[in-house]
Motif scaffolding. Structure first.
Motif, PDB file in Angstrom:
ATOM      1  N   ALA A 166     -81.227 -21.579   6.294  1.00  0.00           N
ATOM      2  CA  ALA A 166     -82.557 -21.189   5.817  1.00  0.00           C
ATOM      3  C   ALA A 166     -82.666 -21.389   4.303  1.00  0.00           C
ATOM      4  CB  ALA A 166     -82.847 -19.737   6.180  1.00  0.00           C
ATOM      5  N   ARG A 167     -81.611 -21.030   3.588  1.00  0.00           N
ATOM      6  CA  ARG A 167     -81.600 -21.201   2.126  1.00  0.00           C
ATOM      7  C   ARG A 167     -81.680 -22.685   1.765  1.00  0.00           C
ATOM      8  NH1 ARG A 167     -79.675 -17.637  -1.815  1.00  0.00           N
ATOM      9  NH2 ARG A 167     -78.882 -16.333  -0.153  1.00  0.00           N
ATOM     10  N   ILE A 168     -80.937 -23.514   2.494  1.00  0.00           N
ATOM     11  CA  ILE A 168     -80.936 -24.958   2.229  1.00  0.00           C
ATOM     12  C   ILE A 168     -82.312 -25.561   2.547  1.00  0.00           C
ATOM     13  CG2 ILE A 168     -79.978 -27.166   3.010  1.00  0.00           C
ATOM     14  CD1 ILE A 168     -77.294 -25.636   3.392  1.00  0.00           C
ATOM     15  N   ALA A 169     -82.880 -25.195   3.678  1.00  0.00           N
ATOM     16  CA  ALA A 169     -84.190 -25.730   4.063  1.00  0.00           C
ATOM     17  C   ALA A 169     -85.264 -25.330   3.051  1.00  0.00           C
ATOM     18  CB  ALA A 169     -84.563 -25.239   5.457  1.00  0.00           C
ATOM     19  N   ALA A 170     -85.206 -24.094   2.585  1.00  0.00           N
ATOM     20  CA  ALA A 170     -86.193 -23.637   1.600  1.00  0.00           C
ATOM     21  C   ALA A 170     -86.036 -24.401   0.282  1.00  0.00           C
ATOM     22  CB  ALA A 170     -86.044 -22.140   1.365  1.00  0.00           C
ATOM     23  N   ALA A 171     -84.804 -24.623  -0.151  1.00  0.00           N
ATOM     24  CA  ALA A 171     -84.564 -25.363  -1.394  1.00  0.00           C
ATOM     25  C   ALA A 171     -85.027 -26.811  -1.252  1.00  0.00           C
ATOM     26  CB  ALA A 171     -83.088 -25.313  -1.758  1.00  0.00           C
ATOM     27  N   GLN A 172     -84.769 -27.418  -0.102  1.00  0.00           N
ATOM     28  CA  GLN A 172     -85.218 -28.788   0.117  1.00  0.00           C
ATOM     29  C   GLN A 172     -86.742 -28.869   0.052  1.00  0.00           C
ATOM     30  OE1 GLN A 172     -83.344 -29.497   3.930  1.00  0.00           O
ATOM     31  NE2 GLN A 172     -81.743 -30.780   3.006  1.00  0.00           N
ATOM     32  N   GLN A 173     -87.423 -27.928   0.656  1.00  0.00           N
ATOM     33  CA  GLN A 173     -88.890 -27.942   0.652  1.00  0.00           C
ATOM     34  C   GLN A 173     -89.440 -27.732  -0.759  1.00  0.00           C
ATOM     35  OE1 GLN A 173     -90.798 -28.839   3.300  1.00  0.00           O
ATOM     36  NE2 GLN A 173     -92.318 -28.986   1.692  1.00  0.00           N
ATOM     37  N   ARG A 174     -88.835 -26.802  -1.505  1.00  0.00           N
ATOM     38  CA  ARG A 174     -89.280 -26.579  -2.894  1.00  0.00           C
ATOM     39  C   ARG A 174     -89.102 -27.839  -3.727  1.00  0.00           C
ATOM     40  NH1 ARG A 174     -86.462 -21.788  -2.301  1.00  0.00           N
ATOM     41  NH2 ARG A 174     -84.774 -22.560  -3.619  1.00  0.00           N
ATOM     42  N   LEU A 175     -87.982 -28.535  -3.553  1.00  0.00           N
ATOM     43  CA  LEU A 175     -87.750 -29.768  -4.309  1.00  0.00           C
ATOM     44  C   LEU A 175     -88.739 -30.862  -3.904  1.00  0.00           C
ATOM     45  CD1 LEU A 175     -83.869 -29.936  -4.512  1.00  0.00           C
ATOM     46  CD2 LEU A 175     -85.467 -29.777  -6.413  1.00  0.00           C
ATOM     47  N   ILE A 225     -78.844 -25.693  -8.973  1.00  0.00           N
ATOM     48  CA  ILE A 225     -79.614 -26.686  -8.230  1.00  0.00           C
ATOM     49  C   ILE A 225     -79.095 -28.095  -8.493  1.00  0.00           C
ATOM     50  CG2 ILE A 225     -81.922 -27.653  -7.867  1.00  0.00           C
ATOM     51  CD1 ILE A 225     -81.696 -24.814  -6.899  1.00  0.00           C
ATOM     52  N   ASP A 226     -78.790 -28.407  -9.752  1.00  0.00           N
ATOM     53  CA  ASP A 226     -78.311 -29.751 -10.079  1.00  0.00           C
ATOM     54  C   ASP A 226     -77.035 -30.094  -9.318  1.00  0.00           C
ATOM     55  OD1 ASP A 226     -80.423 -30.238 -11.824  1.00  0.00           O
ATOM     56  OD2 ASP A 226     -79.344 -29.392 -13.535  1.00  0.00           O
ATOM     57  N   ALA A 227     -76.106 -29.158  -9.269  1.00  0.00           N
ATOM     58  CA  ALA A 227     -74.857 -29.398  -8.536  1.00  0.00           C
ATOM     59  C   ALA A 227     -75.128 -29.533  -7.041  1.00  0.00           C
ATOM     60  CB  ALA A 227     -73.862 -28.275  -8.791  1.00  0.00           C
ATOM     61  N   ALA A 228     -76.092 -28.772  -6.538  1.00  0.00           N
ATOM     62  CA  ALA A 228     -76.428 -28.862  -5.117  1.00  0.00           C
ATOM     63  C   ALA A 228     -77.042 -30.224  -4.795  1.00  0.00           C
ATOM     64  CB  ALA A 228     -77.389 -27.739  -4.724  1.00  0.00           C
ATOM     65  N   TRP A 261     -91.236 -32.500  -6.566  1.00  0.00           N
ATOM     66  CA  TRP A 261     -91.213 -33.946  -6.834  1.00  0.00           C
ATOM     67  C   TRP A 261     -92.561 -34.588  -6.519  1.00  0.00           C
ATOM     68  CZ3 TRP A 261     -85.794 -34.776  -4.263  1.00  0.00           C
ATOM     69  CH2 TRP A 261     -84.804 -34.313  -5.140  1.00  0.00           C
ATOM     70  N   ALA A 262     -93.215 -34.109  -5.478  1.00  0.00           N
ATOM     71  CA  ALA A 262     -94.553 -34.625  -5.155  1.00  0.00           C
ATOM     72  C   ALA A 262     -95.541 -34.251  -6.258  1.00  0.00           C
ATOM     73  CB  ALA A 262     -95.021 -34.081  -3.806  1.00  0.00           C
ATOM     74  N   ALA A 275     -74.369 -32.706  -4.719  1.00  0.00           N
ATOM     75  CA  ALA A 275     -73.516 -32.513  -3.548  1.00  0.00           C
ATOM     76  C   ALA A 275     -74.195 -32.968  -2.257  1.00  0.00           C
ATOM     77  CB  ALA A 275     -73.105 -31.045  -3.435  1.00  0.00           C
ATOM     78  N   GLY A 276     -75.442 -33.446  -2.358  1.00  0.00           N
ATOM     79  CA  GLY A 276     -76.114 -33.978  -1.186  1.00  0.00           C
ATOM     80  C   GLY A 276     -77.129 -33.061  -0.552  1.00  0.00           C
ATOM     81  N   LEU A 277     -77.742 -32.210  -1.335  1.00  0.00           N
ATOM     82  CA  LEU A 277     -78.715 -31.256  -0.804  1.00  0.00           C
ATOM     83  C   LEU A 277     -79.850 -31.945  -0.051  1.00  0.00           C
ATOM     84  CD1 LEU A 277     -79.987 -28.415  -0.589  1.00  0.00           C
ATOM     85  CD2 LEU A 277     -81.042 -28.843  -2.813  1.00  0.00           C
TER      86      LEU A 277
END
Length: 112
Positions: free
Chosen positions: A43-52, A15-18, A56-57, A21-23
């Protein structure tokens, strides 16, 4: 392609590298997202963005709650603290009341 690289990092659970890299800045073009060969990556990227975003919230809410609780505890401690000592040289009564008391004491003692 950035999507393939990000999806690979996420697949490897890096996750840190992602993030580096501009996730979070990544936005999929609508045409590419509809293609079957990249649908899993997007789909994997969108799910990771939502989890982050959710994580963070939650972190921000936790920090705000912690600050609020600390502020309330400090206010409570200030209310419970002993009142400040009054100056011993300061008269206990206002001048008019002190004069009236002195006249009453004089009258009670029989002095004019």
């Amino acid at each position: 392609m950035q999507a393939s690289r990000l999806a690979g990092l996420l697949r490897d659970d890096d996750i840190d590298a992602a993030i580096e890299a501009g996730l979070m800045a990544f936005t999929a073009c609508p045409e590419c997202a509809r293609r079957d060969d990249h649908a899993d990556a997007y789909a994997r990227i969108a799910a990771a963005q939502q989890r982050l975003r959710d994580a963070w919230a939650a972190r921000d809410r936790h920090r705000a709650r912690s600050a609020r609780l600390q502020r309330r505890a400090a206010e409570r401690a200030a209310r419970r603290a002993a009142p400040a000592q009054t100056d011993a040289r300061k008269p206990a009564l206002p001048p008019a009341a002190a004069a009236a008391l002195a006249r009453a004491k004089a009258r009670a003692a029989g002095k004019p």
